[in-house]
Design an enzyme around this catalytic site. Structure first.
Site, PDB file in Angstrom:
ATOM      1  N   HIS A  63       0.829  -1.210   0.000  1.00 57.17           N
ATOM      2  CA  HIS A  63       0.000   0.000   0.000  1.00 57.17           C
ATOM      3  C   HIS A  63       0.862   1.259   0.000  1.00 57.17           C
ATOM      4  O   HIS A  63       0.396   2.310   0.424  1.00 57.17           O
ATOM      5  CB  HIS A  63      -0.930   0.001   1.214  1.00 57.17           C
ATOM      6  CG  HIS A  63      -1.911  -1.124   1.202  1.00 57.17           C
ATOM      7  ND1 HIS A  63      -1.913  -2.150   2.123  1.00 57.17           N
ATOM      8  CD2 HIS A  63      -2.921  -1.410   0.349  1.00 57.17           C
ATOM      9  CE1 HIS A  63      -2.886  -2.999   1.847  1.00 57.17           C
ATOM     10  NE2 HIS A  63      -3.512  -2.579   0.772  1.00 57.17           N
ATOM     11  N   HIS A  64       2.098   1.155  -0.447  1.00 58.21           N
ATOM     12  CA  HIS A  64       2.956   2.356  -0.410  1.00 58.21           C
ATOM     13  C   HIS A  64       2.421   3.433  -1.345  1.00 58.21           C
ATOM     14  O   HIS A  64       2.717   4.603  -1.183  1.00 58.21           O
ATOM     15  CB  HIS A  64       4.408   2.008  -0.761  1.00 58.21           C
ATOM     16  CG  HIS A  64       4.622   1.675  -2.205  1.00 58.21           C
ATOM     17  ND1 HIS A  64       4.160   0.513  -2.766  1.00 58.21           N
ATOM     18  CD2 HIS A  64       5.221   2.355  -3.210  1.00 58.21           C
ATOM     19  CE1 HIS A  64       4.462   0.498  -4.046  1.00 58.21           C
ATOM     20  NE2 HIS A  64       5.113   1.603  -4.350  1.00 58.21           N
ATOM     21  N   LYS A  69      -3.050  -2.187  -7.688  1.00 60.44           N
ATOM     22  CA  LYS A  69      -3.454  -2.522  -9.059  1.00 60.44           C
ATOM     23  C   LYS A  69      -2.974  -3.911  -9.417  1.00 60.44           C
ATOM     24  O   LYS A  69      -1.856  -4.305  -9.070  1.00 60.44           O
ATOM     25  CB  LYS A  69      -2.783  -1.483  -9.992  1.00 60.44           C
ATOM     26  CG  LYS A  69      -3.227  -1.554 -11.415  1.00 60.44           C
ATOM     27  CD  LYS A  69      -4.429  -0.669 -11.684  1.00 60.44           C
ATOM     28  CE  LYS A  69      -4.977  -0.868 -13.069  1.00 60.44           C
ATOM     29  NZ  LYS A  69      -5.748  -2.132 -13.198  1.00 60.44           N
ATOM     30  N   LYS A  93       6.690  -4.307 -10.510  1.00 64.18           N
ATOM     31  CA  LYS A  93       6.479  -3.923 -11.910  1.00 64.18           C
ATOM     32  C   LYS A  93       6.066  -2.446 -12.003  1.00 64.18           C
ATOM     33  O   LYS A  93       6.631  -1.678 -12.779  1.00 64.18           O
ATOM     34  CB  LYS A  93       5.358  -4.815 -12.479  1.00 64.18           C
ATOM     35  CG  LYS A  93       5.192  -4.785 -13.962  1.00 64.18           C
ATOM     36  CD  LYS A  93       3.981  -5.642 -14.397  1.00 64.18           C
ATOM     37  CE  LYS A  93       4.120  -7.106 -14.024  1.00 64.18           C
ATOM     38  NZ  LYS A  93       3.036  -7.935 -14.617  1.00 64.18           N
ATOM     39  N   LYS A 105      -3.338  -8.602  -6.758  1.00 68.56           N
ATOM     40  CA  LYS A 105      -3.768  -9.630  -7.723  1.00 68.56           C
ATOM     41  C   LYS A 105      -4.980 -10.340  -7.158  1.00 68.56           C
ATOM     42  O   LYS A 105      -5.094 -10.501  -5.947  1.00 68.56           O
ATOM     43  CB  LYS A 105      -2.650 -10.662  -7.936  1.00 68.56           C
ATOM     44  CG  LYS A 105      -2.756 -11.393  -9.247  1.00 68.56           C
ATOM     45  CD  LYS A 105      -2.291 -10.489 -10.349  1.00 68.56           C
ATOM     46  CE  LYS A 105      -2.070 -11.176 -11.652  1.00 68.56           C
ATOM     47  NZ  LYS A 105      -1.194 -10.355 -12.505  1.00 68.56           N
ATOM     48  N   SER A 361      -3.303   0.237 -18.651  1.00 68.68           N
ATOM     49  CA  SER A 361      -4.355   0.308 -17.623  1.00 68.68           C
ATOM     50  C   SER A 361      -4.280   1.654 -16.902  1.00 68.68           C
ATOM     51  O   SER A 361      -5.309   2.254 -16.582  1.00 68.68           O
ATOM     52  CB  SER A 361      -4.168  -0.802 -16.581  1.00 68.68           C
ATOM     53  OG  SER A 361      -4.754  -2.001 -17.012  1.00 68.68           O
TER      54      SER A 361
HETATM   55  N1  GLU Z   1      -2.655  -8.740 -15.385  1.00 66.54           N
HETATM   56  C1  GLU Z   1      -1.727  -7.831 -15.976  1.00 66.54           C
HETATM   57  C2  GLU Z   1      -0.348  -7.993 -15.352  1.00 66.54           C
HETATM   58  O1  GLU Z   1      -0.017  -9.023 -14.816  1.00 66.54           O
HETATM   59  C3  GLU Z   1      -2.222  -6.405 -15.999  1.00 66.54           C
HETATM   60  C4  GLU Z   1      -2.547  -5.784 -14.686  1.00 66.54           C
HETATM   61  C5  GLU Z   1      -3.253  -4.424 -14.800  1.00 66.54           C
HETATM   62  O2  GLU Z   1      -3.468  -3.937 -15.888  1.00 66.54           O
HETATM   63  O3  GLU Z   1      -3.584  -3.902 -13.724  1.00 66.54           O
HETATM   64  O4  GLU Z   1       0.498  -7.139 -15.448  1.00 66.54           O
END
Ligand code: GLU
Length: 470
Positions: A63-64, A69, A93, A105, A361
């Site tokens: 949560h930084h 996402k 990422k 996730k 996204s």
């Molecule tokens: N599921 C994709 C990933 O592993 C996209 C995640 C997203 O767009 O939030 O990067």
């Protein structure tokens, strides 16, 4: 074979990179741990009237930055460890490509091939409702997206469910990304991950200093590429590489591997699979039953774009590629990674290479929050300004441009051109940042360690700046 622990594997990459820095152990532990995980079971009515109980998760790794996402995976093989690992990869990422989110996730343990569309819709809406009611979803809190087994259709159901519950929120559409264009989605999201991979590969292959130690010439033209997976990610990266002059010598989907050293047109193969149900019988290609055969194909570049744990200690010594571009999340185990490093194979890691999806996204979320399509405000203004400039040049030089030449220069902005240019800019900037990290930190010799090092620094810094660690 002992069961793989995916979260522990991500942790090993993390520890290897953290060892090159000097962050205090407590801060590193905070960055590494998975902050929260919500696991729940819920009933789903099948079309025949029976009830299935389905297990689901949402993991919020860090949560930084908010919102967090990450995609939602529908798969019969998923477990809690996998969801946590994938959430952790999302944190790193986003940090690497400088997208202002924490990582998350979600997953639902179902086999989509065994359910009707109505059943999948019921599962998706119920899953979304659970997340909303526990505050595990919202445009400022946690924003899901597609992943394995889900796509624009599911995201539209999720957005609709959110709007049914929280429709009075002005930014409600920003609760999920990867939506269809007509439902608040953005141009180019479907192909974004594959396109991002393509930009990275093109950038790496353009660099003579990178190619020389691998014994490869510069440029994508003529490069022999093998792709495992012909889904959203594999198809687009294969297609863009093919269009750029690379030779797609092997392609695998779940039905097997098609091999043709003269090159395969991914669009033709996809049509063939859609018509016949499998890669078997694709004209001109030798076909193997196993999708794993693509991994060991004679090629320059291997793109694993299916699922995790494909490149292991077992098959790593037989991999012939000089470049491995990780399209899937977690395709390479730490043992295989060590083999590739010792053999001088260039591994471009998932945690950076497949970030195209979340980058676009991010653009979609910005579009939803700003309530305006990219290019709408400036399109005509820009077009007129370009034409005025050309008029002045024509008058000053006494020449007249042909309509074709003018058309080449005056290219009206569209949402797709803005998105692709933002994606290209973000991927390439991040690549050079990773390279810079590698040069700056003594002892780091691979892109994965450099990428994790960069991510750890950025996440740790965010915690320190927020005063969590005074
Ligand atoms: N599921 C994709 C990933 O592993 C996209 C995640 C997203 O767009 O939030 O990067």
């Amino acid at each position: 074979m002992p069961e793989r622990r995916f979260f522990a594997d991500v942790g090993r990459y993390f520890d290897r990179a953290a060892a090159f820095g000097s962050h205090p152990p407590g801060l590193l532990a905070q960055v590494r741990h998975c902050n929260s995980i919500y696991r729940f079971d819920f009933p789903v009515r099948r079309n025949d009237g029976s009830i299935d109980v389905v297990r689901a998760w949402r993991a919020e790794h860090s949560h930084h930055k908010l919102p967090v996402k990450g995609g939602i995976r529908f798969s019969p093989h998923v477990d809690e460890d996998e969801v946590m690992a994938l959430a952790a990869l999302m944190t790193y990422k986003c940090a690497i490509v400088d997208v202002p989110y924490g990582g998350a996730k979600g997953a639902v343990c179902i086999d989509v091939r065994e359910h009707t569309a109505e059943e999948i819709e019921r599962v998706t809406r119920r899953y979304a409702y659970e997340l909303i009611s526990k505050n595990f979803m919202g445009p400022a809190v946690d924003v899901p997206a597609p992943d394995l087994g889900t796509g624009a259709r599911e995201m539209a159901w999720i957005a609709d469910t959110y709007q049914a519950v929280r429709g009075d929120q002005i930014d409600a559409l920003g609760c999920v990304t990867g939506k269809p264009l007509s439902q608040g989605g953005i141009a180019g999201r479907g192909e974004a991950t594959g396109r991002g991979l393509f930009y990275v590969l093109r950038e790496v292959c353009a660099d003579a200093d990178e190619m020389a130690p691998l014994g490869l010439s510069t440029g994508l033209d003529g490069k022999r590429v093998a792709v495992q997976g012909l889904g959203k990610v594999g198809y687009w990266v294969a297609r863009l590489c093919h269009e750029a002059g690379a030779r797609i010598v092997a392609v695998a989907d779940i039905s097997g591997t098609a091999v043709d050293p003269r090159g395969i047109d991914p669009a033709a193969l996809r049509r063939h699979i859609a018509d016949s149900g499998s890669v078997a019988g694709f004209p001109g290609a030798a076909v193997h039953d196993s999708p794993a055969a693509a991994l060991e194909a004679d090629c320059d570049v291997l793109i694993p774009a299916a699922v995790e744990n494909q490149l292991t200690a077992d098959n790593a010594p037989r991999i012939q590629a000089r470049i491995i571009l990780e399209g899937a999340n977690g395709p390479t185990t730490p043992e295989a990674d060590a083999v590739f490093q010792s053999r001088g194979v260039l591994v471009i890691p998932d945690v950076y290479a497949n970030a195209g999806g979340v980058i676009v996204s991010y653009f979609e979320w910005l579009k939803n929050l700003s309530h305006v399509r990219f290019g709408r405000l400036e399109r005509r203004y820009q077009e007129r300004a370009d034409n005025r400039l050309l008029d002045v040049i024509e008058t000053a030089t006494g020449t007249t441009l042909s309509a074709d030449d003018r058309g080449q220069i005056v290219t009206p902005i569209s949402e797709l051109t803005v998105v692709n240019s933002g994606l290209e800019e973000t991927m390439i900037t991040a690549y050079h940042k990773i390279r810079e990290t590698m040069r700056a930190v003594d002892g780091i010799e691979d892109l994965r360690t450099a990428a994790f090092h960069l991510a750890i620094d950025r996440v740790a810094e965010a915690y320190v700046q927020r005063g969590v660690f005074p």
